[in-house]
Design a protein around this motif. Structure first.
Motif, PDB file in Angstrom:
ATOM      1  N   UNK A  78       0.853  -1.191   0.000  1.00  0.00           N
ATOM      2  CA  UNK A  78       0.000   0.000   0.000  1.00  0.00           C
ATOM      3  C   UNK A  78       0.883   1.233   0.000  1.00  0.00           C
ATOM      4  N   UNK A  79       0.609   2.170  -0.907  1.00  0.00           N
ATOM      5  CA  UNK A  79       1.377   3.424  -0.961  1.00  0.00           C
ATOM      6  C   UNK A  79       0.408   4.600  -0.926  1.00  0.00           C
ATOM      7  N   UNK A  80       0.942   5.768  -0.571  1.00  0.00           N
ATOM      8  CA  UNK A  80       0.152   6.979  -0.766  1.00  0.00           C
ATOM      9  C   UNK A  80       0.347   7.461  -2.190  1.00  0.00           C
ATOM     10  N   UNK A  81      -0.242   8.592  -2.518  1.00  0.00           N
ATOM     11  CA  UNK A  81      -0.186   9.047  -3.909  1.00  0.00           C
ATOM     12  C   UNK A  81       1.212   9.498  -4.331  1.00  0.00           C
ATOM     13  N   UNK A  82       2.075   9.733  -3.371  1.00  0.00           N
ATOM     14  CA  UNK A  82       3.456  10.131  -3.684  1.00  0.00           C
ATOM     15  C   UNK A  82       4.383   8.939  -3.815  1.00  0.00           C
ATOM     16  N   UNK A  83       3.835   7.743  -3.643  1.00  0.00           N
ATOM     17  CA  UNK A  83       4.645   6.539  -3.815  1.00  0.00           C
ATOM     18  C   UNK A  83       5.349   6.084  -2.568  1.00  0.00           C
ATOM     19  N   UNK A  84       4.997   6.658  -1.384  1.00  0.00           N
ATOM     20  CA  UNK A  84       5.613   6.233  -0.122  1.00  0.00           C
ATOM     21  C   UNK A  84       4.883   4.986   0.368  1.00  0.00           C
ATOM     22  N   UNK A 141     -13.717   8.951   2.073  1.00  0.00           N
ATOM     23  CA  UNK A 141     -15.147   9.194   2.178  1.00  0.00           C
ATOM     24  C   UNK A 141     -15.617  10.381   1.345  1.00  0.00           C
ATOM     25  N   UNK A 142     -14.661  11.239   0.932  1.00  0.00           N
ATOM     26  CA  UNK A 142     -15.005  12.390   0.090  1.00  0.00           C
ATOM     27  C   UNK A 142     -14.897  12.063  -1.396  1.00  0.00           C
ATOM     28  N   UNK A 143     -14.586  10.785  -1.708  1.00  0.00           N
ATOM     29  CA  UNK A 143     -14.479  10.383  -3.101  1.00  0.00           C
ATOM     30  C   UNK A 143     -13.150  10.754  -3.742  1.00  0.00           C
ATOM     31  N   UNK A 144     -12.176  11.073  -2.903  1.00  0.00           N
ATOM     32  CA  UNK A 144     -10.864  11.448  -3.429  1.00  0.00           C
ATOM     33  C   UNK A 144      -9.896  10.261  -3.284  1.00  0.00           C
ATOM     34  N   UNK A 145      -9.077  10.051  -4.336  1.00  0.00           N
ATOM     35  CA  UNK A 145      -8.082   8.995  -4.253  1.00  0.00           C
ATOM     36  C   UNK A 145      -7.023   9.377  -3.238  1.00  0.00           C
TER      37      UNK A 145
END
Length: 458
Positions: free
Chosen positions: A23-29, A99-103
Motif C-alpha cells: 500500500x502506498x500513498x499518492x506520492x509513492x511512499x 469518504x469524500x471520493x478522493x483517491x
C-alpha cells in the motif's frame, strides 16, 4: 470493537495472505506491506515501509513502478513487473478513495508468473524450432523432388505431390491426367519410388507406340513356336516383367478397343496366358495409367470401354499445364540448365532478358518443350552467356512487348533491376520467408537475402 483492535485485526489479515500486497500513498511512499512482499524481493518487509517506490526502482528492486500509473489513470492497472532477482510478477494496482471520493491510496498485489513466462519462452522457442525443422523438411523434400526431376513450388503442384505421396502408400490404381509433355511418366516413377514396391521393376508400356499386330506378344509374351518368326525360346511379356513392381500404361487412351478387354481382364484377375500358351501366369503388380485424352468423351464416342475406365480411374491425379504453374518455370530452367551443362560439359548462364521471355511464353508443349528449348540454347550458344538472340523467333514473337517494362529514361540494366525488385516484392508477399522465396524462384536463400538488401526490401 475499538479502532486499535480493528487495526490489529487488519494487520493480522494482511500478513496471513500468501500474496505480495503493498500500500502506498499518492506520492509513492510505502505505508503497508505483507510479510510475503519482502520474500518476493529478497528483503525484510518492514525495511520497505516509509520508502519511496521511485527510489526502490532506481535501486533496481523492481521495475516498472505501478503507483504513478494508477494515480494518472485513476483505474485498475495490470502489467508484468521484473524484480532484482529476475522474477516476473503479474502486478495489479487498485485506486482507493476516501469518504469524500478522493483517491488517497494505491493498493497493489502480485503473482509470481516466472514459470509461466519460462513456459511461454519455451513454447516460442519450440515453435521456432518446429518452423526450422519444417523448413529443413521442406528443403529436403524439395531436394528429393529436384533429384527426381520434379519441380513443385506452385500450390497446384504441391497438391499433386501431396496426393501422390498418399497413394504411394497403398496399391490403389492411379490414373494420371494432363496435357502432353507435363511429366506424367515422371510422376508415375515418383509414385513407384515412394511405394513399398520401389525395389521392384518399373515397367513402362506406351500403348500408342506398339503396333497393333504385336500388341499381345509384347504385353503378354509368347511360348516357343507360337507363330512364325517368333523366338524359338519364347519371350516374357511386359506384364510378366512387372511382377513385384509397377506396371505403367502410358497413353492408355490410345489403346484400341480390341485390346481393351484383354487389359481389363488382366487388371481384374492378375493373371493371363502367353500367346500360344495354355498355362495361366499369375502376376502381382501395381497399376498406374496415364493419358492426355478425355476418356469420358471417348466413352461417349464408343472409343473406350466404360468398365476399363472405372478400373483405371480409382484415384485420378491431374498435372496442371506449365502455363498455369508459373512459379515452377524459373526452378525448372535452373534444373535443366544444370543438367545440360553436365551433359555437354559446357558452362552457361542465362541473361535475365532470356528468363523474362521464357517466363512469359505460353508453353503449349509444357515441360517437354521447355526441355527442348534449354537443351538447344546450351548447345547452340557460342558464348557462356545465353542472350535473347539465341531464342527461337516464335518465342520472341509470342511475348508481347507490353509485358516488358520499358522506360525511355532507364538503361536496360536499370529496367532489369526494377523487374527483379518487382519479382522479389511479389515473392515476399506470397511466400513470407526467404527460404520459401528461394525455393519458388530457384535460387539460394543467401542470394535472396543479398538481392533484398540491394533493393532495400525490408
Amino acid at each position: 470493537m475499538t479502532s486499535s483492535s480493528t487495526w490489529n485485526e487488519n494487520e493480522q489479515i494482511l500478513h496471513s495472505l500468501k500474496d505480495d500486497i503493498l500500500v502506498t500513498n499518492l506520492d509513492g511512499i510505502i505505508l503497508k506491506v505483507s510479510v510475503f512482499t519482502g520474500k518476493i524481493y529478497g528483503v525484510e518487509s518492514d525495511s520497505l515501509i516509509g520508502k519511496s517506490v521511485y527510489d526502490l526502482e532506481a535501486q533496481g528492486l523492481f521495475t516498472p513502478i505501478l503507483t504513478p500509473m494508477v494515480v494518472k489513470e485513476k483505474k485498475k492497472i495490470t502489467f508484468v513487473q521484473t524484480t532484482n532477482k529476475g522474477k516476473k510478477l503479474l502486478v495489479t494496482g487498485i485506486p482507493v478513495y476516501n469518504e469524500d471520493g478522493e483517491m488517497y491510496r494505491v493498493v497493489s498485489y502480485s503473482h509470481d508468473i516466472t514459470d509461466l513466462a519460462d513456459y511461454k519462452n519455451f513454447l516460442i522457442s519450440m515453435e521456432e524450432e518446429m518452423e526450422r525443422v519444417k523448413s529443413e523438411l521442406d528443403l529436403l523434400r524439395g531436394k528429393q523432388l529436384y533429384d527426381s526431376g520434379i519441380i513443385a513450388n506452385s500450390a497446384e503442384m504441391q497438391k499433386v505431390i501431396s496426393t501422390s505421396l498418399q497413394v504411394s502408400e497403398v496399391d490403389v490404381n492411379v490414373l494420371v491426367l494432363g496435357e502432353s509433355g507435363v511429366g506424367k511418366s515422371l510422376l508415375a516413377k515418383f509414385i513407384h519410388n515412394k511405394s513399398d514396391r520401389k525395389k521392384g521393376p518399373f515397367i513402362e508400356v506406351n500403348c500408342g507406340a506398339i503396333p497393333d499386330s504385336l500388341f499381345e506378344a509384347e504385353l503378354f509374351g509368347y511360348e516357343s513356336g507360337a507363330f512364325s518368326g517368333a523366338n524359338q525360346k519364347g519371350k516374357i511379356g511386359l506384364i510378366e516383367l512387372s511382377h513385384g513392381g509397377t506396371l505403367f500404361l502410358d497413353e492408355i487412351g490410345e489403346l484400341p478397343l480390341t485390346h481393351q478387354v484383354k487389359v481389363l481382364k488382366v487388371i481384374q484377375e492378375k493373371q493371363f496366358y502367353r500367346v500360344g500358351g495354355t498355362k495361366p501366369i499369375h502376376v502381382d503388380f501395381r497399376l498406374i495409367s496415364a493419358t492426355n485424352k478425355n476418356l469420358e468423351l471417348a466413352i461417349k464416342d464408343k472409343l473406350f470401354r466404360e468398365d476399363l475406365y472405372f478400373r483405371l480411374n480409382v484415384v485420378p491425379i491431374t498435372i496442371p499445364p506449365l502455363r498455369k504453374r508459373t512459379e515452377d518455370i524459373v526452378p525448372f530452367i535452373h534444373l535443366l540448365l544444370k543438367q545440360f551443362e553436365e551433359k555437354y560439359n559446357k558452362e552457361k548462364k542465362l541473361d535475365e532478358a532470356v528468363i523474362h521471355h521464357l517466363l512469359h511464353y505460353d508453353w503449349k508443349g509444357n515441360v517437354r518443350e521447355l526441355i527442348n528449348i534449354l537443351e538447344r540454347l546450351v548447345v547452340i550458344s557460342p558464348s557462356t552467356l545465353i542472350t535473347v538472340e539465341q531464342l527461337p523467333e516464335y518465342i520472341l514473337e509470342s511475348v508481347s512487348p507490353a509485358a516488358i517494362p520499358l522506360d525511355q529514361n532507364q538503361s536496360l540494366p536499370e529496367m532489369m533491376d526494377d523487374l527483379e525488385k518487382q519479382i522479389l516484392l511479389k515473392a515476399r508477399k506470397k511466400y513470407k520467408t526467404t527460404i520459401r522465396m528461394a525455393q519458388a524462384l530457384g535460387i539460394s536463400q543467401p542470394s535472396i537475402v543479398r538481392k533484398m538488401k540491394k533493393h532495400q526490401i525490408l
